[in-house]
Design a protein around this motif. Structure first.
Motif, PDB file in Angstrom:
ATOM      1  N   ASP A 149       3.378  -9.882   7.066  1.00 30.77           N
ATOM      2  CA  ASP A 149       4.070  -8.712   6.515  1.00 30.77           C
ATOM      3  C   ASP A 149       3.502  -8.214   5.186  1.00 30.77           C
ATOM      4  N   PRO A 150       3.290  -9.082   4.174  1.00 34.83           N
ATOM      5  CA  PRO A 150       2.787  -8.548   2.899  1.00 34.83           C
ATOM      6  C   PRO A 150       1.379  -7.968   3.001  1.00 34.83           C
ATOM      7  N   TYR A 151       0.580  -8.448   3.949  1.00 33.38           N
ATOM      8  CA  TYR A 151      -0.755  -7.890   4.144  1.00 33.38           C
ATOM      9  C   TYR A 151      -0.651  -6.445   4.642  1.00 33.38           C
ATOM     10  N   PHE A 152       0.260  -6.223   5.580  1.00 33.16           N
ATOM     11  CA  PHE A 152       0.466  -4.853   6.067  1.00 33.16           C
ATOM     12  C   PHE A 152       1.015  -3.966   4.949  1.00 33.16           C
ATOM     13  N   GLY A 153       1.954  -4.505   4.185  1.00 32.32           N
ATOM     14  CA  GLY A 153       2.508  -3.730   3.080  1.00 32.32           C
ATOM     15  C   GLY A 153       1.458  -3.372   2.055  1.00 32.32           C
ATOM     16  N   LEU A 154       0.625  -4.329   1.691  1.00 26.24           N
ATOM     17  CA  LEU A 154      -0.429  -4.067   0.707  1.00 26.24           C
ATOM     18  C   LEU A 154      -1.464  -3.101   1.266  1.00 26.24           C
ATOM     19  N   ALA A 155      -1.738  -3.178   2.555  1.00 25.37           N
ATOM     20  CA  ALA A 155      -2.673  -2.232   3.177  1.00 25.37           C
ATOM     21  C   ALA A 155      -2.156  -0.800   3.045  1.00 25.37           C
ATOM     22  N   ARG A 156      -0.832  -0.616   3.234  1.00 25.24           N
ATOM     23  CA  ARG A 156      -0.246   0.718   3.062  1.00 25.24           C
ATOM     24  C   ARG A 156      -0.336   1.171   1.613  1.00 25.24           C
ATOM     25  N   VAL A 157      -0.126   0.236   0.686  1.00 26.12           N
ATOM     26  CA  VAL A 157      -0.248   0.562  -0.740  1.00 26.12           C
ATOM     27  C   VAL A 157      -1.663   1.017  -1.053  1.00 26.12           C
ATOM     28  N   CYS A 158      -2.654   0.258  -0.590  1.00 26.60           N
ATOM     29  CA  CYS A 158      -4.060   0.612  -0.847  1.00 26.60           C
ATOM     30  C   CYS A 158      -4.401   1.958  -0.219  1.00 26.60           C
ATOM     31  N   SER A 159      -3.862   2.206   0.963  1.00 25.78           N
ATOM     32  CA  SER A 159      -4.108   3.474   1.640  1.00 25.78           C
ATOM     33  C   SER A 159      -3.553   4.640   0.823  1.00 25.78           C
ATOM     34  N   ILE A 160      -2.307   4.476   0.353  1.00 21.45           N
ATOM     35  CA  ILE A 160      -1.685   5.526  -0.459  1.00 21.45           C
ATOM     36  C   ILE A 160      -2.472   5.753  -1.746  1.00 21.45           C
ATOM     37  N   LYS A 161      -3.061   4.699  -2.291  1.00 20.13           N
ATOM     38  CA  LYS A 161      -3.841   4.800  -3.534  1.00 20.13           C
ATOM     39  C   LYS A 161      -5.273   5.267  -3.288  1.00 20.13           C
ATOM     40  N   LYS A 162      -5.543   5.680  -2.039  1.00 22.18           N
ATOM     41  CA  LYS A 162      -6.872   6.158  -1.657  1.00 22.18           C
ATOM     42  C   LYS A 162      -7.934   5.075  -1.808  1.00 22.18           C
ATOM     43  N   ALA A 163      -7.594   3.889  -1.347  1.00 19.29           N
ATOM     44  CA  ALA A 163      -8.547   2.780  -1.322  1.00 19.29           C
ATOM     45  C   ALA A 163      -8.644   2.276   0.111  1.00 19.29           C
TER      46      ALA A 163
END
Length: 572
Positions: A320-334
């Protein structure tokens, strides 16, 4: 089984001195001199059989293959698991005997280590340097208390909760000094037996005598199970006001806020708890998810990164936290880091559910970073999958919402709406889920249409349910069973559908006679309820009803779904 406790309980206060020579010990510390010091202290007390471990991996291997009487474990270990994670894994895998003593040893006095460890209930937390006299005194004190709870723990391990509750009464009479802990245990056991009124009476009895944190929290938990989230919220707040270090109350208060759709309040509560005890994997992940929903990207990133860090060597580690962090990175344009995290998930958490969620998250990453073509390709894969999937085949609500978001963004409106309505019908009385579905519609510029669709889906779910209940109440039991089977097929995650189905199946047997297949089906439905939402009041009541109509020797088709008290096994 409770007959084994008919004799007089032993009085710990008059118990004989401990024979430390016949105990099996494990000393876990990465410092050779500390291990030597602890070994010498134990030998001077009479200990003979002492094993050693220098790190978490070695400790876990030893604990999993031995049943130690006493474990002295350092909190900070070089690399790998720390002491808290060793204790967490040992408890999670039932590697400790009821009489085992797990003592955390550390030079660390920080709230982070002390509070984090306390959440997993070691028998003691000793601060270095440790003298032989200190060690002897603490181990003696722990051993004496263990004798009071030994028979209770054994019965609990055998799931003889009623017998264990009776033993609590014997021990209270013999050991009044431990009355508080014994009453707390008895209340827990009564809840396991489905005797909510008995547990409530204990909580109220204790609170009538003194202001007691655990008793107040117990009443609040009963309110949560009854769906009175506002009342539970208020009581958990009172618990925290009385004892700001009772961390379980923070998690429950946040859960109550979440059920009422109060995401910001839930986030505030979890942030406060995480500052006191930052090493809880579950708490950090929940905080990350709520922060992400609120658009607080910085807080979400901090929580997910901490969750991944502390979870690396934890038995509680999930994808779960990996998916959450992936969404965070995506939103941050990374996008590069986001996609790398998804690859990590596929390596560490291989499986259909993880692969599915990784694929939809990948599609959202492409959308966030203007690669519409790649996002559309993935969306079409999901559209094809949904065309043939049954309701039971669909993934979790969060994954379904992500799929619907992706589909709406690429113009696949009909399958997205169908999927969102499926979520609503399976969670029709959960305001937090309704709010999240409404956000998906609003993001797709469908706020008004979405609100109407949500209400329509809720009404359809209610109509289906009411029809089944009406058939039951008018004694059309065969029709009611068939109707609820169809409802369960359409809404396999709807708790009210499942509970009503179990009720109608049980009534069918009570009124029309014993039917092995119907009883097995009722047990299977209750097992599904326990898997989705453990601790439901009606689940406990229906499990007791089911147990009451089972014959003395239930056929395999029924008994394979039940534990010895007739409760549906939670692992199915």
């Amino acid at each position: 089984m409770s007959q084994m406790f008919a004799g007089k309980a032993p009085n710990a206060a008059t118990a004989r001195s401990v024979n430390w020579a016949d105990k099996h010990y494990l000393v876990v510390d990465d410092c050779a001199s500390i291990r030597q010091l602890l070994r010498e202290s134990l030998r001077n007390m009479g200990a003979k059989l002492i094993d050693q471990a220098t790190d978490g991996a070695e400790a876990v291997a030893l604990i999993s293959n031995n049943r130690y009487d006493i474990i002295l474990c350092d909190y900070h270990l070089d690399g790998g698991r720390n002491g808290q994670q060793i204790l967490e894994e040992a408890r999670g895998n039932n590697w400790l005997k009821p009489s085992s003593m797990f003592v955390m040893v550390s030079a660390e006095k920080s709230a982070e280590s002390v509070m984090g460890t306390a959440e997993y209930h070691p028998d003691a937390y000793l601060i270095k340097p440790i003298t032989e006299g200190m060690l002897d005194t603490r181990l003696n004190r722990i051993w004496q208390k263990k004798q009071v709870f030994q028979q209770i723990d054994l019965a609990y391990a055998q799931k003889d909760y009623a017998g264990a509750a009776v033993q609590c009464d014997f021990q209270i009479a013999a050991n009044p000094l431990h009355e508080n802990d014994l009453l707390r245990m008895k209340a827990t056991l009564l809840l396991k037996c489905g005797e909510r009124d008995g547990a409530r009476a204990i909580y109220e009895q204790v609170l009538g005598q003194r202001n007691c944190t655990w008793a107040k929290a117990g009443l609040a938990q009963l309110l949560m199970q009854d769906g009175d989230y506002a009342g539970a919220s208020l009581m958990f707040q009172h618990v925290i006001e009385g004892n700001s270090l009772f961390l379980e109350a923070y998690d429950q208060l946040a859960a109550a806020h979440k059920q009422m759709g109060q995401q910001e309040q839930a986030s505030t509560v979890l942030e406060r708890a995480a500052r006191m005890s930052p090493n809880s994997v579950a708490r950090q992940n929940t905080l990350g998810e709520i922060s992400l929903r609120l658009g607080n990207v910085a807080s979400a990133e901090k929580a997910f990164r901490k969750c991944i860090s502390v979870g690396e060597h934890s038995i509680s580690k999930t994808a779960d936290p990996y998916f959450g962090l992936a969404r965070v990175c995506s939103i941050k344009k990374a996008p590069k880091e986001a996609l790398q995290l998804l690859l990590t998930v596929q390596k560490k958490f291989a499986g259909e559910a993880s692969d599915l969620r990784a694929r939809v998250t990948e599609g959202l990453v492409y959308l966030d970073n203007d690669d519409r073509h790649s996002a559309t390709v993935i969306a079409m894969e999901f559209e094809a999958m949904l065309a043939t999937a049954s309701a039971a085949d669909l993934p979790s609500p969060n994954t379904c919402m992500d799929i619907a978001t992706l589909l709406l963004e690429v113009g696949a409106k009909d399958p997205a709406i169908k999927l969102l309505c499926h979520i609503i019908q399976n969670n029709d009385d959960d305001k937090s889920v309704r709010d999240e579905v409404q956000k998906v519609f609003a993001y797709a510029q469908m706020a008004e249409e979405g609100a109407a669709l949500i209400e329509e889906a809720r009404k359809e779910a209610a109509d289906i349910m009411n029809r089944g209940v009406l058939l039951w109440k008018t004694n059309k039991l065969d029709e009611a069973v068939d109707w609820m089977r169809a409802a369960r097929h359409k809404m396999p995650g709807n708790l009210r559908v499942l509970l009503n189905t179990a009720q109608i199946l049980i009534s069918h047997v009570q009124k029309l006679g014993y039917d092995q297949a119907v009883l097995a089906e009722a047990a299977e439905v209750l097992a599904q309820v326990e898997k989705i939402a453990p601790g439901q009041r009606r689940h406990t009541e229906l499990s007791s009803q089911l147990a009451a109509i089972l014959p003395d020797s239930a056929p395999a088709g029924v008994s394979e779904f039940l534990d010895i008290d007739g409760h549906a096994m939670p692992g199915l």
